[in-house]
Design a protein around this motif. Structure first.
Motif, mmCIF file in Angstrom:
data_model
loop_
_atom_site.group_PDB
_atom_site.id
_atom_site.type_symbol
_atom_site.label_atom_id
_atom_site.label_comp_id
_atom_site.label_asym_id
_atom_site.label_seq_id
_atom_site.Cartn_x
_atom_site.Cartn_y
_atom_site.Cartn_z
ATOM 1 N N ILE A 36 -5.750 8.020 1.736
ATOM 2 C CA ILE A 36 -6.068 6.589 1.605
ATOM 3 C C ILE A 36 -4.865 5.842 1.050
ATOM 4 O O ILE A 36 -4.165 6.336 0.152
ATOM 5 N N GLU A 37 -4.629 4.670 1.624
ATOM 6 C CA GLU A 37 -3.511 3.837 1.169
ATOM 7 C C GLU A 37 -4.041 2.605 0.450
ATOM 8 O O GLU A 37 -4.910 1.898 0.970
ATOM 9 N N MET A 38 -3.523 2.392 -0.722
ATOM 10 C CA MET A 38 -3.896 1.223 -1.530
ATOM 11 C C MET A 38 -2.654 0.747 -2.277
ATOM 12 O O MET A 38 -1.719 1.513 -2.501
ATOM 13 N N SER A 39 -2.704 -0.498 -2.692
ATOM 14 C CA SER A 39 -1.606 -1.053 -3.494
ATOM 15 C C SER A 39 -1.960 -0.927 -4.979
ATOM 16 O O SER A 39 -3.111 -0.605 -5.339
ATOM 17 N N PRO A 51 0.820 -1.222 0.000
ATOM 18 C CA PRO A 51 0.000 0.000 0.000
ATOM 19 C C PRO A 51 0.850 1.267 0.000
ATOM 20 O O PRO A 51 1.928 1.297 0.606
ATOM 21 N N PHE A 52 0.368 2.281 -0.689
ATOM 22 C CA PHE A 52 1.025 3.600 -0.694
ATOM 23 C C PHE A 52 -0.067 4.665 -0.667
ATOM 24 O O PHE A 52 -1.258 4.354 -0.798
ATOM 25 N N THR A 107 -9.154 -3.962 4.109
ATOM 26 C CA THR A 107 -8.163 -3.227 4.907
ATOM 27 C C THR A 107 -7.834 -1.853 4.313
ATOM 28 O O THR A 107 -7.094 -1.082 4.919
ATOM 29 N N VAL A 108 -8.374 -1.542 3.130
ATOM 30 C CA VAL A 108 -8.127 -0.206 2.552
ATOM 31 C C VAL A 108 -8.609 0.855 3.542
ATOM 32 O O VAL A 108 -9.736 0.788 4.033
ATOM 33 N N ASP A 109 -7.725 1.800 3.858
ATOM 34 C CA ASP A 109 -8.110 2.771 4.889
ATOM 35 C C ASP A 109 -7.347 4.087 4.735
ATOM 36 O O ASP A 109 -6.389 4.167 3.966
#
Ligand code: GLN
Length: 327
Positions: free
Chosen positions: A218-221, A58-59, A170-172
């Motif tokens: 928001i952090e996502m991969s 995630p970034f 878990t995306v948050d």
């Protein structure tokens, strides 16, 4: 199609570009990210994903969030018949008319490239508080304001959508990043207050800014992002086959991404990549090949315009090797 060999080849080709540019330091919490990361993922229209490098890490999505908030606002087309097949002919309005839900937003934000940095204030004054497009900060603040009015919780609506589409609960938000940006976000605050003075914000300025900073944090991969952007490759259909946007609205979002998604480097991005794309200062870029796939790439080193150096290079190779540029 097996994307793995293609992704492996691209990763090898861009190795010398990784580490170039600089990490975004104007948001202090982003400054500590290791510049040497690189990841890339492709999600096809069936939802199959392939990836390379740090594609599961995630970034901070930052401005990539602007694409999703716009889609959620355009999706609010109350009372309008939703065509339920992918290519079903939609009722056309009079030339120049818009889908009902988008009427209001396109009165408040334009859809032309700005040619100015994403956080610029200058155009806003001589264009009477109407931002050029929804992907510069001012335009996205208006979109977030609208989403807040429509849902009562813009950041919550966005997070729920992203979790569902990426199949990742878990995306948050990253509260530290949001707080860090809020603390140093004088320009965004200036843009928001300026537009409020022109009557182009409906909600309290502090609320709009809080939702905007959260959405950006928001952090996502790459995996998550490629899946979440799939609706744009599927002409408006979500991962479960239900319709988010009309075919027409999906076309429109892709068009605005193509012309405005890379800020004042949108021309260069079209020249090198030739796909609708949206970048963020976290070093991520999402691009769409309509009818085929969504691609996400991440490498934190960004150029002066705020676009990932290795990310643009990777997408350049992607369209060169596949021939899938829209041009
Ligand atoms: N949160 C960042 C800002 O408002 C997003 C900018 C970006 O990714 N280009 O400055």
């Amino acid at each position: 199609m097996d994307y793995q060999p293609l992704l492996d080849e691209i990763a090898a080709k861009v190795r010398s570009e990784v580490g170039r540019g600089a990490v975004a330091s104007y948001i202090p919490a982003l400054a500590c990210v290791d510049i040497d990361h690189f990841g890339m993922a492709v999600a096809d229209v069936e939802g199959r994903v392939a990836g390379v490098g740090d594609w599961r890490r995630p970034f901070s999505v930052q401005s990539i969030s602007k694409l999703f908030t716009l889609a959620l606002v355009l999706a609010e087309r109350k009372g309008e018949r939703e065509p339920d097949t992918e290519r079903e002919t939609e009722p056309e309005g009079e030339p120049g008319t818009e889908d009902r839900g988008s009427e209001d937003i396109w009165r408040r934000v334009g859809r032309e490239p700005s040619g100015n940095p994403f956080n610029s204030l200058v155009q806003l004054e001589y264009e009477d508080g109407i931002p050029r497009n929804p992907f510069i900060n001012a335009g996205s603040l208006v979109v977030t304001d609208r989403l807040l009015t429509l849902t009562g919780d813009a950041r919550g609506a966005l997070r729920a959508f992203l979790r569902t589409e990426s199949c990742n609960r878990t995306v948050d938000f990253n509260i530290a990043v949001a707080d860090s940006e809020a603390e140093h976000g004088h320009r965004n605050a200036a843009l928001a207050h300026f537009m409020a003075d022109y009557g182009n914000l409906d909600n309290d300025v502090a609320d709009v800014l809080a939702h905007y900073f959260s959405q950006c944090s928001i952090e996502m991969s790459c995996r998550d992002l490629a899946l979440a952007a799939g609706f744009l490759a599927r002409h408006g259909l979500r991962g479960d086959g239900s319709r988010l946007l009309s075919v027409r609205a999906a076309k429109q979002v892709n068009a605005v991404m193509l012309t405005c998604g890379a800020y004042d480097a949108a021309g260069e991005f079209a020249y090198r990549v030739g796909l609708p794309g949206k970048s963020g200062v976290g070093g991520g870029i999402v691009a769409v090949v309509p009818g085929r796939c969504a691609v996400a790439v991440w490498s934190p080193g960004i150029d002066e315009q705020g676009n990932s150096v290795a990310g643009v290079a990777a997408l350049d190779h992607f369209t060169t090797l596949t021939g899938w540029s829209v041009f």
